[in-house]
Enzyme design. Structure first.
Site, mmCIF file in Angstrom:
data_model
loop_
_atom_site.group_PDB
_atom_site.id
_atom_site.type_symbol
_atom_site.label_atom_id
_atom_site.label_comp_id
_atom_site.label_asym_id
_atom_site.label_seq_id
_atom_site.Cartn_x
_atom_site.Cartn_y
_atom_site.Cartn_z
ATOM 1 N N ARG A 1 0.860 -1.172 0.000
ATOM 2 C CA ARG A 1 0.000 0.000 0.000
ATOM 3 C C ARG A 1 0.899 1.225 0.000
ATOM 4 O O ARG A 1 2.099 1.127 0.258
ATOM 5 C CB ARG A 1 -0.927 0.027 1.206
ATOM 6 C CG ARG A 1 -0.218 0.250 2.523
ATOM 7 C CD ARG A 1 -1.177 0.183 3.692
ATOM 8 N NE ARG A 1 -2.027 1.369 3.765
ATOM 9 C CZ ARG A 1 -1.776 2.430 4.530
ATOM 10 N NH1 ARG A 1 -0.687 2.474 5.279
ATOM 11 N NH2 ARG A 1 -2.594 3.461 4.553
ATOM 12 N N ASN B 1 1.434 5.148 1.576
ATOM 13 C CA ASN B 1 1.054 6.125 2.584
ATOM 14 C C ASN B 1 1.852 7.396 2.280
ATOM 15 O O ASN B 1 2.809 7.354 1.507
ATOM 16 C CB ASN B 1 1.367 5.596 3.988
ATOM 17 C CG ASN B 1 0.709 6.422 5.079
ATOM 18 O OD1 ASN B 1 -0.210 7.196 4.815
ATOM 19 N ND2 ASN B 1 1.188 6.255 6.300
#
Lengths: 190, 351
Positions: free
Chosen positions: B224, B226
């Protein structure tokens, strides 16, 4: 709302246990630290801190239900020894200030006791131990939102972020970005 | 294709750092649409993605040599940036194996791993390292295996032990972090170490993420993105050194913000480790200035919109309060109001 800050509740007697030891960081176990219907005499042993230099615990385990110690450190020395000798069915209960509770809990985890075998309940002072993220000194007994670090002197903002391993809340320099820009200091953890 | 390293870059003091046009185009721009909210934005970590940053298991780019030197400097000044609890030794070896095998496979010109049973030889040409050791024998390496190999990789790494239906952060190498402390968080459970993050707890992001990660399978890593923002291209924005980098936030002006304010993106990867059943969490940090990013028209438009409309609590948590208005004002010149395509890709082949 912090998710690392522990929550506590009144202690109940864990009926799955065979032997029950309650430790307390004051001379008397406060009644409101125990759940409804639970009284100090239900525990097989009660360890308390008398707070004077002549206090001495009994020598015969079980024969004397009450044992007095001089200080937290004095008690923890005996507790660590005792935990190393205990077997299945032993249950440990701790009542007192947060710093005391996590010293006890750490000692229990070190000998392999599981989470459910130790119960903690915070009573008395809400003062915090604060770990300086910059110089790694722990400042004890902090009752204010901002405290001067006992190690490096930085004005630390006390975060609501608790480490069980360090037994302390995190603190960071509140005026790091703009030196001297320190918010009003208030007492909030009595 | 060999990588043109920039070994003289610095991430402190004089800040000698920039991204080549190629590095800008391969940047893992984190915004898939014109607004941002926390989500469990996890996808399989397979080679290949919308930019070149996703082409390898562990991405190596032009900043590799300089970043490894910066890491060594941080560790020299503060050895507690690398801590691993004693029960994690198997996970240390798992990590060493995964990183060595991946780098050797993705970058054969730069890294070689030779194995003869447990007798391994590791060659790292960019850093000039060649070591022979016995896999599993701690004394055969100059450092413990986790520190040894993560000193030779870009980005931070943490080790999560799985027990009691939870994950515990029981080790890490953390020198390029966005303001969180390994030393303070070591040993914490999943919800504990995420304690300070606002908003996300209330929308149950962490409950769902934990359930997902507990089921993470070996051989099926996930990733992911961030992000946050950092003044100056500084990798070490640690709580430990906040008194040193905090004042940077006071130095922005409308004239210098384009070159001085950086979008800081973390390409986060999660790997189940085979022997220990632990999870290796990679947090690879990418820095690009507003001026570098806005050279891609789509990214200039989108960055302006995301920052302008950011949830106030998230803006506060990411430390942007002092300069967000100035940044939005600066970025508005790159936003002509045109629509943007979905996804993170730059939509251009060259700059």
């Amino acid at each position: 709302m912090s998710k690392s800050r522990p929550t506590y509740s009144p202690l109940y007697l864990d009926k799955t246990g065979k032997r029950h030891l309650i430790v307390c960081d004051t001379a008397e176990i406060p009644a409101d630290a125990l759940a409804d219907g639970v009284t100090p005499d239900m525990f097989d042993e009660r360890w308390t801190i008398a707070g004077h230099s002549k206090a001495i615990p009994g020598t015969e385990r079980g024969a004397v239900a009450d044992h007095e110690f001089r200080s937290m450190n004095h008690m923890l020395i005996a507790l660590r020894r005792r935990l190393g000798e205990e077997k299945m069915g032993f249950r440990l209960y701790a009542v007192g200030a947060e710093g005391f509770l996590w010293e006890v809990r750490t000692a229990a985890i070190a000998v392999g006791m599981g989470g459910g075998e130790v119960q903690l309940n915070q009573v008395g002072s809400q003062a915090r131990r604060v770990f300086c993220n910059h110089c790694r000194t722990i400042t004890e007994g902090v009752t204010t939102n901002i405290v001067e670090c006992a190690g490096c002197g930085a004005h630390l903002f006390v975060r609501d972020h608790f480490s069980r391993r360090l037994n302390a809340f995190a603190g960071f320099q509140v005026d790091a970005e703009e030196p001297g820009d320190i918010p009003e200091i208030e007492e909030i953890y009595r | 294709m060999s990588i043109a390293y920039k070994p003289d870059e610095t991430f402190r003091d004089d800040f000698v750092y920039s991204n080549s046009d190629a590095a800008i185009l391969r940047f893992p721009f984190p915004f898939i649409e014109d607004e941002y909210m926390y989500s469990v934005n996890i996808e399989p970590h397979v080679r290949g993605g919308e930019t070149g940053a996703f082409d390898a298991v562990f991405d190596v780019d032009e900043h590799y040599i300089a970043e490894c030197r910066e890491r060594a400097m941080v560790l020299e000044q503060d050895p507690n940036r690398c801590m691993v609890l004693p029960h994690m030794m198997t996970a240390q070896w798992d990590t060493l194996e995964l990183i060595m095998e991946s780098l050797a496979e993705d970058y054969p010109e730069d890294f070689t791993l030779e194995k003869d049973g447990d007798a391994w030889t590791w060659t790292n040409r960019p850093l000039g390292i060649k070591d022979s050791f016995v896999f599993g024998d701690v004394d055969s390496l100059p450092l413990e295996p986790f520190e040894y190999i993560t000193r030779q990789a870009q980005g931070d790494f943490t080790l999560q032990d799985q027990r009691e239906n939870n994950l515990f952060m029981d080790g890490g190498m953390v020198t390029t972090q966005a303001d969180w402390s390994l030393e303070f968080d070591l040993g914490m459970s999943f919800h504990e170490w995420h304690g300070p993050v606002p908003v996300a707890h209330e929308i149950n992001v962490f409950d769902r993420a934990l359930q997902y990660l507990l089921r993470l399978q070996y051989g099926h890593p996930v990733r992911r993105l961030n992000w946050t923002m950092t003044v100056n291209p500084r990798l070490d924005t640690s709580p430990e050194n906040y008194p040193i980098w905090g004042p940077d936030r006071m130095t922005l002006t409308p004239e210098n913000i384009g070159g001085k304010l950086h979008l800081r993106v973390e390409l986060q990867t999660l790997f189940r480790l085979p022997r220990s059943n632990a999870i290796l969490f990679g947090i690879r940090c990418y820095l690009a200035s507003l001026d570098e990013l806005t050279s891609v028209p789509k990214w200039g438009r989108r960055l302006h919109r995301v920052l302008r409309d950011l949830h106030p609590e998230i803006a506060e948590y990411k430390g942007t309060t002092r300069y967000r208005e100035m940044a939005v004002e600066y970025l508005s010149q790159f936003d002509d109001g045109e629509p943007t395509s979905s996804g993170i890709g730059p939509d251009v082949e060259s700059l």
